[in-house]
Design an enzyme around this catalytic site. Structure first.
Site, PDB file in Angstrom:
ATOM      1  N   ARG A  34     -25.358  -5.763   6.216  1.00  0.00           N
ATOM      2  CA  ARG A  34     -24.832  -7.086   5.854  1.00  0.00           C
ATOM      3  C   ARG A  34     -25.070  -8.114   6.962  1.00  0.00           C
ATOM      4  O   ARG A  34     -24.841  -9.298   6.756  1.00  0.00           O
ATOM      5  CB  ARG A  34     -23.343  -6.980   5.536  1.00  0.00           C
ATOM      6  CG  ARG A  34     -23.000  -5.865   4.568  1.00  0.00           C
ATOM      7  CD  ARG A  34     -21.533  -5.852   4.212  1.00  0.00           C
ATOM      8  NE  ARG A  34     -21.259  -6.736   3.089  1.00  0.00           N
ATOM      9  CZ  ARG A  34     -20.054  -6.996   2.618  1.00  0.00           C
ATOM     10  NH1 ARG A  34     -18.986  -6.465   3.189  1.00  0.00           N
ATOM     11  NH2 ARG A  34     -19.884  -7.796   1.593  1.00  0.00           N
ATOM     12  N   LYS A  62       0.836  -1.194   0.000  1.00  0.00           N
ATOM     13  CA  LYS A  62       0.000   0.000   0.000  1.00  0.00           C
ATOM     14  C   LYS A  62       0.874   1.249   0.000  1.00  0.00           C
ATOM     15  O   LYS A  62       1.837   1.342   0.745  1.00  0.00           O
ATOM     16  CB  LYS A  62      -0.894   0.009   1.241  1.00  0.00           C
ATOM     17  CG  LYS A  62      -2.312  -0.445   0.981  1.00  0.00           C
ATOM     18  CD  LYS A  62      -3.198  -0.125   2.160  1.00  0.00           C
ATOM     19  CE  LYS A  62      -4.645  -0.040   1.731  1.00  0.00           C
ATOM     20  NZ  LYS A  62      -5.527   0.407   2.826  1.00  0.00           N
ATOM     21  N   GLU A 110     -19.046  -8.680   9.161  1.00  0.00           N
ATOM     22  CA  GLU A 110     -20.099  -8.048   9.949  1.00  0.00           C
ATOM     23  C   GLU A 110     -21.056  -9.057  10.572  1.00  0.00           C
ATOM     24  O   GLU A 110     -21.509  -8.872  11.717  1.00  0.00           O
ATOM     25  CB  GLU A 110     -20.882  -7.066   9.066  1.00  0.00           C
ATOM     26  CG  GLU A 110     -20.077  -5.872   8.598  1.00  0.00           C
ATOM     27  CD  GLU A 110     -19.286  -6.118   7.323  1.00  0.00           C
ATOM     28  OE1 GLU A 110     -18.629  -5.175   6.852  1.00  0.00           O
ATOM     29  OE2 GLU A 110     -19.338  -7.264   6.807  1.00  0.00           O
TER      30      GLU A 110
END
Length: 620
Positions: A395, A281, A367
């Site tokens: 979700r 990243k 989740e």
């Protein structure tokens, strides 16, 4: 001469494929520099996009897009993809009103094959595309590019389980392993991938994989069997092989000389393939490499100087109010635990993790698991606080109903980003929570009008012996200083903020400030309803008996929302004034500035006054 002279020659992937492979490295350098400059002017996701520059180039260079389908997961890593697919000039309007989205959108480009603003959906979608191609007899590839953080979700493994057993498909799953999701990644899978990188065996495994890919088919098959046993000892390949995928890698995701030929060879193979790519990243921008979390999602900044530190002396955000409350609460109650599905920074849990590491749980991008995990802890006498964005709570709806509400367990949902969130757009607006929560039995739902009320509601929730939800918006409040003292509010009771005549405005949460402005303009009564469930039926009845028009205001879908609950209550009364329900319209709302979006749907002062005026003019 333009610093992007090579990049400016590319208007579509066809232009990219016309280049000599040796020119790709120059294109990569220009694309990375362009992204840094562009995002510094618009804001957006930066670290993740710098990490996928070479991968974006290699995929569009090798595969015949858009005929070959690429699904990016999560979609915030697609800026390079957007530039290469004809949207370079449109990047100046990224995430702004009327501009392009920060995520893939099917309506925006034929190269955006699937909308992926939420994670872990790519393998399922690409598998569906691969199955459709097989059934139609079409010779095309489907590629899912999934981040290692997104691999922590169960849905990704459901898709692997299905895809590895499906015959005749042409599917490639690319694991973009940057050892990073948004917050630091967690879980056993992450540890497996990280352990792979820790010793000299990494290079050995990579070289074995590269040799296999370059061999003639008969020799390659023999080598593959040998490699399978070797990889089982030193790489996570066995895990994916067991799902029925042919595993290759890991390879350096920033090395085009490795990426391009590897993809070219895999493209010739049939069946489910899995390529493990290592990226970093923020690659190529030292500031982002040093702090990829800080540069994950950025506002406008000076690309040379970087993001400047120091806290502003502005108003507290609701997220900060929550984070401070949780630490204060944990200091007095050892039953308090904090749970997040991979959103430590965004949900305000950094300080809590530092001060109470043994009571902090990041469960990864999962989740559904987060809610049932919280339910399990509640069964054992703890008071779990789940910090979750409204859009992500969707979700885990089944878990909320069956695992928490049905068993009446004392789990507190701290729902951040309720309402319109701005630049992230339709996929991230918290537009539906009041509607889908209001129908769940046993659940107490609150929405604060200011920062102090948020703190007191959180305390009220954790004191309640049952499931609760406190829903607050993105960004700062009105500037009200939260009281250090915490006092539980009477459940199901609203308050009158302003006394007026004829018109009563019943406002929920973030709409109270603008309701007071409307009240001053019309000499209307203004009620801060506080509770969506249980609704203050007595207050509604009182206002219905003394006013000719009831106006409800909510930053939530008007269909099935808080206003619908008020209408239900009014329908039971002998005195039935007219009810005007104002909220978010029955459509998905685009991205842009929060205030601009509210005005666009008539939820600013001018829009509300106009809606009320239409009632009295008979034009509604």
């Amino acid at each position: 001469m333009s610093p992007y002279s090579n990049l400016e020659r590319i208007h579509s992937p066809a232009d990219l494929r016309a280049l000599d492979r040796r020119e790709l490295a120059v294109v990569a350098d220009e694309l990375r520099a362009f992204l840094i400059e562009s995002v510094s002017k618009t804001g957006g996701h930066l670290s993740s996009n710098l990490g996928t520059v070479e991968l974006s180039i290699a995929l569009h260079y090798v595969f015949n897009t858009p005929e070959d389908r690429i699904v990016w997961d999560v979609g915030h890593q697609t800026y390079g993809h957007k530039v290469l697919t004809g949207r370079r000039e449109a990047m100046s309007g990224l995430r702004h009103w009327g501009g392009i989205s920060g995520f893939p959108r099917r309506c925006e480009s034929e190269y955006d094959t699937f909308g992926t603003a939420h994670s872990s959906t790519s393998i399922s979608a690409a598998l569906g595309m691969a199955a459709a191609a097989r059934d139609r007899g079409e010779d095309r590839s489907a590629i899912a590019v999934i981040g290692d953080g997104a691999m922590s979700a169960g849905m990704a493994f459901e898709a692997l389980n299905n895809g590895g057993d499906m015959e005749g498909i042409n599917l490639l799953v690319i694991l973009n392993d940057n050892e990073m999701s948004i917050s630091p990644p967690v879980g056993a899978l992450t540890k497996i991938l990280a352990r792979l990188m820790s010793g000299s065996t990494y290079n050995t495994a990579r070289k074995v994989g590269e040799k296999v890919l370059g061999m003639a088919p008969p020799v390659a098959e023999l080598a593959r069997k040998v490699e399978e046993h070797v990889k089982g000892m030193i790489t996570p390949g066995t895990l994916f092989e067991e799902f029925g995928f042919h595993y290759y890698g890991p390879i350096d995701g920033h090395d085009l000389d490795a990426l391009v030929p590897t993809l070219q060879n895999i493209k010739k193979l049939k069946g489910p393939q899995f390529l493990h790519v290592i990226t970093r990243k923020g690659h190529g921008y030292k500031l982002a490499e040093a702090d990829p979390i800080l540069y994950h999602g950025v506002s406008k900044f000076d690309s040379a100087a970087g993001i400047q530190g120091g806290k502003s002396a502005g108003k507290l955000t609701y997220t900060q109010v929550f984070g401070d409350w949780l630490c204060d609460m944990a200091a007095t109650d050892k039953r308090i635990v904090g749970i997040t599905p991979a959103m430590r920074e965004g949900s305000g849990l950094v300080r809590f993790e530092q001060e109470y590491p043994d009571r902090y749980y990041d469960v990864g991008i999962a989740e559904q698991h987060a809610l049932t995990f919280a339910a399990g802890m509640a069964c054992e006498g703890y008071r779990p606080v789940v910090a979750i964005y409204s859009t992500f709570l969707q979700r885990a709806y089944d878990q909320l109903i069956h695992d928490i509400a049905l068993q009446n367990l004392p789990v507190l949902l701290a729902i951040d980003r309720g309402g319109l969130v701005g630049a992230d757009g339709a996929t991230h607006h918290g537009a539906f929570d009041l509607s889908y929560l209001a129908c769940v039995p046993n659940l107490v739902i609150m929405a604060p009008a200011d920062e102090n009320e948020c703190r007191q509601m959180l305390y009220t929730a954790v004191c309640h012996d049952g499931p609760t939800a406190v829903r607050y918006p993105r960004g700062s409040g009105t500037g009200v200083e939260p009281d250090k003292t915490m006092t539980a509010l009477p459940i199901g009771k609203g308050e009158i903020r302003r006394r007026g005549s004829k018109i009563a405005v019943l406002a929920f949460g973030s709409m109270v400030p603008v309701a007071l402005e409307v009240g001053d303009a019309l000499d209307a009564t203004v009620a801060n309803m506080r509770f969506i469930k249980p609704l203050d039926d007595a207050l509604v009845a009182e206002l219905a008996a003394t006013h000719e028009l009831i106006v409800t205001l909510e930053e939530n879908a008007v269909v099935g929302g808080a206003g619908a609950e008020v209408s239900r209550c009014v329908d039971t009364l002998p005195s039935r004034p007219r009810v005007l329900r104002l909220g978010l319209p029955d459509r998905f709302i685009d991205h842009g500035d929060q205030a601009q979006l509210l005005a666009s749907v008539g939820l600013d002062k001018a829009g509300i006054l106009e809606s009320i005026a239409r009632i009295y003019s008979g034009n509604s």
